[in-house]
Design a protein around this motif. Sequence first.
Motif, PDB file in Angstrom:
ATOM      1  N   HIS A 100      25.669  62.396  21.479  1.00  0.00           N
ATOM      2  CA  HIS A 100      26.869  63.205  21.273  1.00  0.00           C
ATOM      3  C   HIS A 100      26.747  64.614  21.844  1.00  0.00           C
ATOM      4  CE1 HIS A 100      27.306  60.071  18.146  1.00  0.00           C
ATOM      5  NE2 HIS A 100      28.589  60.220  18.361  1.00  0.00           N
ATOM      6  N   HIS A 101      25.634  64.915  22.522  1.00  0.00           N
ATOM      7  CA  HIS A 101      25.428  66.268  23.034  1.00  0.00           C
ATOM      8  C   HIS A 101      24.872  66.199  24.450  1.00  0.00           C
ATOM      9  CE1 HIS A 101      25.481  66.720  18.654  1.00  0.00           C
ATOM     10  NE2 HIS A 101      25.865  67.955  18.857  1.00  0.00           N
ATOM     11  N   ASP A 102      25.095  67.283  25.208  1.00  0.00           N
ATOM     12  CA  ASP A 102      24.599  67.299  26.576  1.00  0.00           C
ATOM     13  C   ASP A 102      23.104  67.630  26.604  1.00  0.00           C
ATOM     14  OD1 ASP A 102      24.211  70.100  26.418  1.00  0.00           O
ATOM     15  OD2 ASP A 102      26.246  70.498  27.126  1.00  0.00           O
ATOM     16  N   GLY A 103      22.528  67.527  27.797  1.00  0.00           N
ATOM     17  CA  GLY A 103      21.088  67.685  27.942  1.00  0.00           C
ATOM     18  C   GLY A 103      20.563  69.026  27.475  1.00  0.00           C
ATOM     19  N   ALA A 104      21.290  70.095  27.790  1.00  0.00           N
ATOM     20  CA  ALA A 104      20.836  71.434  27.400  1.00  0.00           C
ATOM     21  C   ALA A 104      20.778  71.572  25.888  1.00  0.00           C
ATOM     22  CB  ALA A 104      21.760  72.491  27.998  1.00  0.00           C
ATOM     23  N   GLU A 105      21.789  71.040  25.202  1.00  0.00           N
ATOM     24  CA  GLU A 105      21.807  71.112  23.742  1.00  0.00           C
ATOM     25  C   GLU A 105      20.691  70.279  23.132  1.00  0.00           C
ATOM     26  OE1 GLU A 105      26.488  71.712  22.597  1.00  0.00           O
ATOM     27  OE2 GLU A 105      25.860  69.746  23.320  1.00  0.00           O
ATOM     28  N   VAL A 106      20.427  69.123  23.715  1.00  0.00           N
ATOM     29  CA  VAL A 106      19.371  68.246  23.213  1.00  0.00           C
ATOM     30  C   VAL A 106      18.007  68.927  23.327  1.00  0.00           C
ATOM     31  CG1 VAL A 106      18.124  66.098  23.632  1.00  0.00           C
ATOM     32  CG2 VAL A 106      20.618  66.113  23.646  1.00  0.00           C
ATOM     33  N   VAL A 107      17.724  69.501  24.493  1.00  0.00           N
ATOM     34  CA  VAL A 107      16.438  70.165  24.706  1.00  0.00           C
ATOM     35  C   VAL A 107      16.291  71.374  23.785  1.00  0.00           C
ATOM     36  CG1 VAL A 107      15.049  71.458  26.368  1.00  0.00           C
ATOM     37  CG2 VAL A 107      16.210  69.365  27.069  1.00  0.00           C
ATOM     38  N   ALA A 108      17.367  72.136  23.624  1.00  0.00           N
ATOM     39  CA  ALA A 108      17.317  73.310  22.758  1.00  0.00           C
ATOM     40  C   ALA A 108      17.039  72.914  21.319  1.00  0.00           C
ATOM     41  CB  ALA A 108      18.637  74.087  22.850  1.00  0.00           C
ATOM     42  N   ARG A 109      17.696  71.845  20.847  1.00  0.00           N
ATOM     43  CA  ARG A 109      17.464  71.386  19.480  1.00  0.00           C
ATOM     44  C   ARG A 109      16.046  70.881  19.301  1.00  0.00           C
ATOM     45  NH1 ARG A 109      20.346  69.278  15.243  1.00  0.00           N
ATOM     46  NH2 ARG A 109      21.776  70.986  15.675  1.00  0.00           N
ATOM     47  N   LEU A 110      15.570  70.115  20.278  1.00  0.00           N
ATOM     48  CA  LEU A 110      14.217  69.573  20.196  1.00  0.00           C
ATOM     49  C   LEU A 110      13.184  70.691  20.164  1.00  0.00           C
ATOM     50  CD1 LEU A 110      12.958  66.754  20.111  1.00  0.00           C
ATOM     51  CD2 LEU A 110      12.684  66.870  22.579  1.00  0.00           C
ATOM     52  N   ASN A 111      13.366  71.690  21.009  1.00  0.00           N
ATOM     53  CA  ASN A 111      12.436  72.821  21.027  1.00  0.00           C
ATOM     54  C   ASN A 111      12.452  73.583  19.708  1.00  0.00           C
ATOM     55  OD1 ASN A 111      11.533  72.337  23.623  1.00  0.00           O
ATOM     56  ND2 ASN A 111      13.021  73.685  24.585  1.00  0.00           N
ATOM     57  N   ALA A 112      13.648  73.753  19.134  1.00  0.00           N
ATOM     58  CA  ALA A 112      13.756  74.472  17.865  1.00  0.00           C
ATOM     59  C   ALA A 112      13.029  73.731  16.747  1.00  0.00           C
ATOM     60  CB  ALA A 112      15.231  74.658  17.503  1.00  0.00           C
ATOM     61  N   LEU A 113      13.158  72.419  16.720  1.00  0.00           N
ATOM     62  CA  LEU A 113      12.497  71.628  15.693  1.00  0.00           C
ATOM     63  C   LEU A 113      10.983  71.608  15.891  1.00  0.00           C
ATOM     64  CD1 LEU A 113      15.128  68.802  15.549  1.00  0.00           C
ATOM     65  CD2 LEU A 113      14.377  70.108  13.578  1.00  0.00           C
ATOM     66  N   PHE A 114      10.545  71.447  17.129  1.00  0.00           N
ATOM     67  CA  PHE A 114       9.109  71.445  17.389  1.00  0.00           C
ATOM     68  C   PHE A 114       8.485  72.794  17.038  1.00  0.00           C
ATOM     69  CE2 PHE A 114       9.335  67.798  20.658  1.00  0.00           C
ATOM     70  CZ  PHE A 114       8.952  66.888  19.689  1.00  0.00           C
ATOM     71  N   GLU A 115       9.220  73.862  17.284  1.00  0.00           N
ATOM     72  CA  GLU A 115       8.703  75.190  16.935  1.00  0.00           C
ATOM     73  C   GLU A 115       8.419  75.282  15.443  1.00  0.00           C
ATOM     74  OE1 GLU A 115       7.228  78.830  17.769  1.00  0.00           O
ATOM     75  OE2 GLU A 115       8.129  77.520  19.268  1.00  0.00           O
ATOM     76  N   ARG A 116       9.289  74.700  14.644  1.00  0.00           N
ATOM     77  CA  ARG A 116       9.125  74.743  13.194  1.00  0.00           C
ATOM     78  C   ARG A 116       8.037  73.810  12.712  1.00  0.00           C
ATOM     79  NH1 ARG A 116      13.741  76.519  14.772  1.00  0.00           N
ATOM     80  NH2 ARG A 116      15.018  77.923  13.537  1.00  0.00           N
ATOM     81  N   LEU A 117       7.718  72.805  13.511  1.00  0.00           N
ATOM     82  CA  LEU A 117       6.611  71.914  13.178  1.00  0.00           C
ATOM     83  C   LEU A 117       5.268  72.491  13.624  1.00  0.00           C
ATOM     84  CD1 LEU A 117       8.102  68.428  14.142  1.00  0.00           C
ATOM     85  CD2 LEU A 117       7.283  69.073  11.876  1.00  0.00           C
ATOM     86  N   VAL A 118       5.216  73.003  14.827  1.00  0.00           N
ATOM     87  CA  VAL A 118       3.951  73.423  15.416  1.00  0.00           C
ATOM     88  C   VAL A 118       3.413  74.693  14.773  1.00  0.00           C
ATOM     89  CG1 VAL A 118       2.849  74.235  17.536  1.00  0.00           C
ATOM     90  CG2 VAL A 118       4.413  72.291  17.610  1.00  0.00           C
ATOM     91  N   ALA A 119       4.276  75.650  14.469  1.00  0.00           N
ATOM     92  CA  ALA A 119       3.814  76.934  13.934  1.00  0.00           C
ATOM     93  C   ALA A 119       2.953  76.772  12.683  1.00  0.00           C
ATOM     94  CB  ALA A 119       5.002  77.852  13.668  1.00  0.00           C
ATOM     95  N   PRO A 120       3.402  76.061  11.646  1.00  0.00           N
ATOM     96  CA  PRO A 120       2.551  75.914  10.460  1.00  0.00           C
ATOM     97  C   PRO A 120       1.305  75.077  10.715  1.00  0.00           C
ATOM     98  CG  PRO A 120       4.560  74.615  10.228  1.00  0.00           C
ATOM     99  CD  PRO A 120       4.745  75.486  11.431  1.00  0.00           C
ATOM    100  N   ILE A 121       1.369  74.114  11.631  1.00  0.00           N
ATOM    101  CA  ILE A 121       0.176  73.334  11.965  1.00  0.00           C
ATOM    102  C   ILE A 121      -0.892  74.250  12.550  1.00  0.00           C
ATOM    103  CG2 ILE A 121      -0.733  71.578  13.535  1.00  0.00           C
ATOM    104  CD1 ILE A 121       1.926  70.087  13.229  1.00  0.00           C
ATOM    105  N   THR A 122      -0.483  75.109  13.482  1.00  0.00           N
ATOM    106  CA  THR A 122      -1.425  76.038  14.096  1.00  0.00           C
ATOM    107  C   THR A 122      -1.957  77.043  13.089  1.00  0.00           C
ATOM    108  OG1 THR A 122      -0.235  75.825  16.203  1.00  0.00           O
ATOM    109  CG2 THR A 122      -1.718  77.705  15.964  1.00  0.00           C
ATOM    110  N   GLU A 123      -1.091  77.538  12.222  1.00  0.00           N
ATOM    111  CA  GLU A 123      -1.507  78.515  11.213  1.00  0.00           C
ATOM    112  C   GLU A 123      -2.568  77.958  10.276  1.00  0.00           C
ATOM    113  OE1 GLU A 123       2.079  79.633   9.282  1.00  0.00           O
ATOM    114  OE2 GLU A 123       2.855  80.769  10.998  1.00  0.00           O
ATOM    115  N   GLN A 124      -2.527  76.649  10.033  1.00  0.00           N
ATOM    116  CA  GLN A 124      -3.491  76.028   9.138  1.00  0.00           C
ATOM    117  C   GLN A 124      -4.706  75.461   9.868  1.00  0.00           C
ATOM    118  OE1 GLN A 124      -3.397  76.164   5.839  1.00  0.00           O
ATOM    119  NE2 GLN A 124      -1.504  77.359   5.984  1.00  0.00           N
ATOM    120  N   GLY A 125      -4.866  75.833  11.130  1.00  0.00           N
ATOM    121  CA  GLY A 125      -6.044  75.415  11.879  1.00  0.00           C
ATOM    122  C   GLY A 125      -5.953  74.032  12.463  1.00  0.00           C
ATOM    123  N   GLY A 126      -4.745  73.469  12.535  1.00  0.00           N
ATOM    124  CA  GLY A 126      -4.560  72.172  13.159  1.00  0.00           C
ATOM    125  C   GLY A 126      -4.323  72.312  14.649  1.00  0.00           C
ATOM    126  N   GLU A 127      -4.340  71.195  15.334  1.00  0.00           N
ATOM    127  CA  GLU A 127      -4.148  71.196  16.779  1.00  0.00           C
ATOM    128  C   GLU A 127      -3.184  70.079  17.167  1.00  0.00           C
ATOM    129  OE1 GLU A 127      -6.746  70.591  20.884  1.00  0.00           O
ATOM    130  OE2 GLU A 127      -7.750  71.067  18.997  1.00  0.00           O
TER     131      GLU A 127
END
Length: 262
Positions: A100-127
Motif C-alpha cells: 500500500h506504499h511506495d518504495g521510499a515510504e517502505v524504506v523509510a519505515r523499515l529504517n525507522a523500525l530497525f533503528e529502534r531495534l538496533v540501538a538497544p541491542i548495541t547499548e546492551q553489548g549485542g551485535e
Amino acid sequence: LMLPMFFSNGEVHGISWAIRQPGGFLADELAAFDAVTPAFARATEIYALRRTAVTFLDTYVGHGAGARILSGSVQRGDVQEIDAVILAADLRGFSRYTSHHDGAEVVARLNALFERLVAPITEQGGEVLKFTGDGLLAIFPYEAEVDLKQRCHDALTAAQAAQASIATDLDEADIDEIIKCGIALHPGRVLFGNVGTESRLDFTAIGAAVNMAARLETVAGEQGEDIVVSSDFVAAEEGAYGSLGQFSLKGFEGEREVFKPL
C-alpha cells in the motif's frame, strides 16, 4: 607550513607544520619537510585505508565480525564455535504495508523500525549480524558460563527496550499504520565465521541454537506475542516467565515449551 600529500589513488591531502621560532622555519628545515612528506603520505594512506576498512566492516557486518575479518579470518569454512544468546526479530504486517506504499515510504519505515531495534541491542553489548529482509539476527556473546545469566538479562533488556521504543515512538500522527515486531531469545553454541563460495562469502552465525531462535520467533508471530524465550533462557536468566505451552518446532524432535516474560 602546509604541504600536499599525494596518495597512490590520486587523492591529494595535506600535512601542516607549526613552529614557535621567530621568523618561522629555516631553509634547511623546509627542505627536510619536503624530503619526508612522501614517507608521511605513505604512512598516512595506510592508516586512512585501515580506518575506512574498519568503518565499513563495522557498518556492514558488525564490530566483532569486522575485527575477525581484519585479523585474517577470510577463508571459506574459517569458523569458530562461540557461546551466545541469540536474538531473532521479525516485523509483522510489513508485507501488507509494502503493498500500500511506495518504495521510499517502505524504506523509510523499515529504517525507522530497525533503528529502534538496533540501538538497544548495541547499548546492551549485542551485535547485529545481519538484516534478513524485514527481520534481523543478533548475538550477545559470552566466554564463561558464569556470564550466561547476565547476557540473557542484557538480551531481554534490549528486547524490552526495543518493543517499548516501537510502541511509543512509532505511534504518532505521521504514522498511518503500526507495524509490530516479534522477538525470540535463546542461548546456545553457534558457529561464527565464513560460509559461501570461493568468490562470495558471508560472515554469519549458524547452528542449532540459531535455528531454535528462528523457530521461536515463528511461535511469537503465531501467538501474537512481543517477546518469547526458550526453556534454556528461562533457566539461565531466572526471571519471571509464563508458559505459552508446548509447541512442535520445525527441525526439532518432540515438543518444546515456550515462555514469555511477565
